[in-house]
Scaffold this motif. Structure first.
Motif, PDB file in Angstrom:
ATOM      1  N   HIS A 125       2.825  27.552 -36.458  1.00  0.00           N
ATOM      2  CA  HIS A 125       3.971  27.063 -35.609  1.00  0.00           C
ATOM      3  C   HIS A 125       3.711  27.778 -34.330  1.00  0.00           C
ATOM      4  O   HIS A 125       3.375  28.911 -34.364  1.00  0.00           O
ATOM      5  N   CYS A 126       4.119  27.274 -33.253  1.00  0.00           N
ATOM      6  CA  CYS A 126       3.993  28.076 -31.851  1.00  0.00           C
ATOM      7  C   CYS A 126       5.479  28.047 -31.384  1.00  0.00           C
ATOM      8  O   CYS A 126       6.076  26.847 -31.270  1.00  0.00           O
ATOM      9  N   ARG A 127       5.831  29.370 -31.154  1.00  0.00           N
ATOM     10  CA  ARG A 127       7.419  29.070 -30.587  1.00  0.00           C
ATOM     11  C   ARG A 127       7.277  29.916 -29.203  1.00  0.00           C
ATOM     12  O   ARG A 127       7.102  31.024 -29.396  1.00  0.00           O
ATOM     13  N   VAL A 128       7.797  29.420 -28.253  1.00  0.00           N
ATOM     14  CA  VAL A 128       7.671  30.127 -27.080  1.00  0.00           C
ATOM     15  C   VAL A 128       9.236  30.477 -26.639  1.00  0.00           C
ATOM     16  O   VAL A 128      10.005  29.680 -26.818  1.00  0.00           O
ATOM     17  N   GLU A 129       9.281  31.625 -26.248  1.00  0.00           N
ATOM     18  CA  GLU A 129      10.597  32.080 -26.116  1.00  0.00           C
ATOM     19  C   GLU A 129      10.760  32.877 -24.625  1.00  0.00           C
ATOM     20  O   GLU A 129       9.832  33.739 -24.313  1.00  0.00           O
ATOM     21  N   PHE A 130      11.432  32.210 -23.726  1.00  0.00           N
ATOM     22  CA  PHE A 130      11.384  33.009 -22.355  1.00  0.00           C
ATOM     23  C   PHE A 130      12.904  33.680 -22.392  1.00  0.00           C
ATOM     24  O   PHE A 130      14.069  33.262 -22.861  1.00  0.00           O
ATOM     25  N   THR A 131      12.811  35.032 -22.000  1.00  0.00           N
ATOM     26  CA  THR A 131      13.948  35.833 -21.998  1.00  0.00           C
ATOM     27  C   THR A 131      14.387  35.837 -20.564  1.00  0.00           C
ATOM     28  O   THR A 131      13.558  35.654 -19.529  1.00  0.00           O
ATOM     29  N   GLY A 132      15.735  36.022 -20.300  1.00  0.00           N
ATOM     30  CA  GLY A 132      16.124  36.198 -18.702  1.00  0.00           C
ATOM     31  C   GLY A 132      17.895  36.289 -18.930  1.00  0.00           C
ATOM     32  O   GLY A 132      18.275  36.969 -19.929  1.00  0.00           O
ATOM     33  N   VAL A 133      18.378  36.143 -17.824  1.00  0.00           N
ATOM     34  CA  VAL A 133      19.730  36.424 -17.688  1.00  0.00           C
ATOM     35  C   VAL A 133      20.640  35.041 -17.381  1.00  0.00           C
ATOM     36  O   VAL A 133      20.262  34.463 -16.667  1.00  0.00           O
ATOM     37  N   CYS A 134      21.486  34.895 -18.200  1.00  0.00           N
ATOM     38  CA  CYS A 134      22.389  33.519 -18.187  1.00  0.00           C
ATOM     39  C   CYS A 134      23.202  33.557 -17.033  1.00  0.00           C
ATOM     40  O   CYS A 134      23.526  34.469 -16.524  1.00  0.00           O
ATOM     41  N   LYS A 135      23.554  32.281 -16.644  1.00  0.00           N
ATOM     42  CA  LYS A 135      24.696  32.306 -15.764  1.00  0.00           C
ATOM     43  C   LYS A 135      25.717  33.097 -15.466  1.00  0.00           C
ATOM     44  O   LYS A 135      26.148  33.716 -14.686  1.00  0.00           O
ATOM     45  N   SER A 136      26.459  33.159 -16.882  1.00  0.00           N
ATOM     46  CA  SER A 136      27.586  33.878 -17.007  1.00  0.00           C
ATOM     47  C   SER A 136      27.618  35.317 -16.682  1.00  0.00           C
ATOM     48  O   SER A 136      28.447  35.961 -16.311  1.00  0.00           O
ATOM     49  N   CYS A 137      26.522  35.834 -17.515  1.00  0.00           N
ATOM     50  CA  CYS A 137      25.941  36.988 -17.502  1.00  0.00           C
ATOM     51  C   CYS A 137      25.838  37.543 -16.019  1.00  0.00           C
ATOM     52  O   CYS A 137      25.924  38.761 -15.410  1.00  0.00           O
ATOM     53  N   ARG A 138      25.126  36.719 -15.396  1.00  0.00           N
ATOM     54  CA  ARG A 138      24.698  37.062 -13.807  1.00  0.00           C
ATOM     55  C   ARG A 138      26.131  37.063 -13.011  1.00  0.00           C
ATOM     56  O   ARG A 138      25.946  37.851 -12.113  1.00  0.00           O
ATOM     57  N   THR A 139      26.904  36.151 -13.135  1.00  0.00           N
ATOM     58  CA  THR A 139      28.056  36.216 -12.459  1.00  0.00           C
ATOM     59  C   THR A 139      28.897  37.431 -12.709  1.00  0.00           C
ATOM     60  O   THR A 139      29.355  38.083 -12.065  1.00  0.00           O
ATOM     61  N   ASN A 140      29.027  37.793 -13.912  1.00  0.00           N
ATOM     62  CA  ASN A 140      29.721  39.108 -14.604  1.00  0.00           C
ATOM     63  C   ASN A 140      29.245  40.180 -13.878  1.00  0.00           C
ATOM     64  O   ASN A 140      29.845  41.125 -13.344  1.00  0.00           O
ATOM     65  N   ARG A 141      27.843  40.338 -13.795  1.00  0.00           N
ATOM     66  CA  ARG A 141      27.132  41.246 -13.525  1.00  0.00           C
ATOM     67  C   ARG A 141      27.655  41.654 -11.774  1.00  0.00           C
ATOM     68  O   ARG A 141      27.668  42.898 -11.361  1.00  0.00           O
ATOM     69  N   ARG A 142      27.583  40.471 -11.077  1.00  0.00           N
ATOM     70  CA  ARG A 142      27.742  40.571  -9.827  1.00  0.00           C
ATOM     71  C   ARG A 142      29.248  41.093  -9.482  1.00  0.00           C
ATOM     72  O   ARG A 142      29.368  41.929  -8.588  1.00  0.00           O
ATOM     73  N   LYS A 143      30.019  40.772 -10.310  1.00  0.00           N
ATOM     74  CA  LYS A 143      31.558  41.016 -10.178  1.00  0.00           C
ATOM     75  C   LYS A 143      31.548  42.541 -10.439  1.00  0.00           C
ATOM     76  O   LYS A 143      32.206  43.320  -9.775  1.00  0.00           O
ATOM     77  N   THR A 144      30.573  42.932 -11.518  1.00  0.00           N
ATOM     78  CA  THR A 144      30.823  44.580 -11.852  1.00  0.00           C
ATOM     79  C   THR A 144      30.389  45.071 -10.578  1.00  0.00           C
ATOM     80  O   THR A 144      30.880  46.237 -10.111  1.00  0.00           O
ATOM     81  N   SER A 145      29.216  44.802 -10.175  1.00  0.00           N
ATOM     82  CA  SER A 145      28.504  45.706  -9.193  1.00  0.00           C
ATOM     83  C   SER A 145      29.459  45.638  -7.771  1.00  0.00           C
ATOM     84  O   SER A 145      29.449  46.594  -7.045  1.00  0.00           O
ATOM     85  N   LYS A 146      29.996  44.468  -7.511  1.00  0.00           N
ATOM     86  CA  LYS A 146      30.877  44.560  -6.341  1.00  0.00           C
ATOM     87  C   LYS A 146      32.148  45.537  -6.705  1.00  0.00           C
ATOM     88  O   LYS A 146      32.534  46.202  -5.597  1.00  0.00           O
ATOM     89  N   ALA A 147      32.651  45.476  -7.817  1.00  0.00           N
ATOM     90  CA  ALA A 147      33.817  46.229  -8.268  1.00  0.00           C
ATOM     91  C   ALA A 147      33.554  47.647  -8.019  1.00  0.00           C
ATOM     92  O   ALA A 147      34.456  48.617  -7.598  1.00  0.00           O
TER      93      ALA A 147
END
Ligand SMILES: [Zn+2]
Ligand SMILES: [Zn+2]
Length: 155
Positions: free
Chosen positions: A131-153
């Motif tokens: 089998h071949c499994r491809v996995e892309f890693t990244g940051v999801c929308k809610s984590c990106r939103t949370n991150r932005r909030k945290t860095s603003k705060a």
């Protein structure tokens, strides 16, 4: 009940029959919990869901049935290397996007990914690919939103 869920249950019933598994209410509820969860759930998460319908069920019973489902190919294990068992009922070949922050897993259609080629000549001796499994890693929308909030705060 949505069409998708009805279809999934029909498939499940057929799958049980084909593989000689008894179709029980308990198994149906466990399977439905995986189908209903869009998150490639862990057995613990399934347990939380199932307990709302079968309060007497134990986590051990969930594990036992999940193992039976995996052994008989009713469910699939998502990845082997995230430390926790993640399950899914989508048996169509597909790939995944994984949020490196919250470990959310999203499906991507196989056709969305360029065919992955691996030259046979580069394989270690005796290895055969199944089998071949491809996995892309990244940051999801809610984590990106949370991150932005945290860095603003904090600024
Ligand atoms: Zn995330
Ligand atoms: Zn998936």
């Amino acid at each position: 009940m949505s069409d998708l869920r009805t279809k999934a249950l029909d498939d499940f019933r057929r799958c049980c029959k084909d593989r000689g598994l008894a179709f029980t209410f308990q198994r149906q509820v466990i399977y439905e919990a995986v189908v209903d969860s869009r998150e490639h759930p862990t057995p613990e998460l399934i347990y939380e869901q199932v307990r709302q319908r079968i309060p007497s069920i134990s986590l051990g019973t969930i594990y036992k049935n999940v193992k039976t489902f995996l052994d008989s190919g009713v469910l699939k294990e998502v990845t082997l290397h995230h430390g926790t068992l993640r399950l899914e009922s989508n048996m169509t070949p597909h790939h995944h996007l994984v949020c490196s922050s919250c470990k959310a897993i999203f499906d991507i259609e196989e056709s969305a990914v360029e065919p992955v080629q691996f030259p046979k000549t580069r394989l270690p001796a005796g290895f055969s690919i199944q089998h071949c499994r491809v996995e892309f890693t990244g940051v999801c929308k809610s984590c990106r939103t949370n991150r932005r909030k945290t860095s603003k705060a904090s600024s």
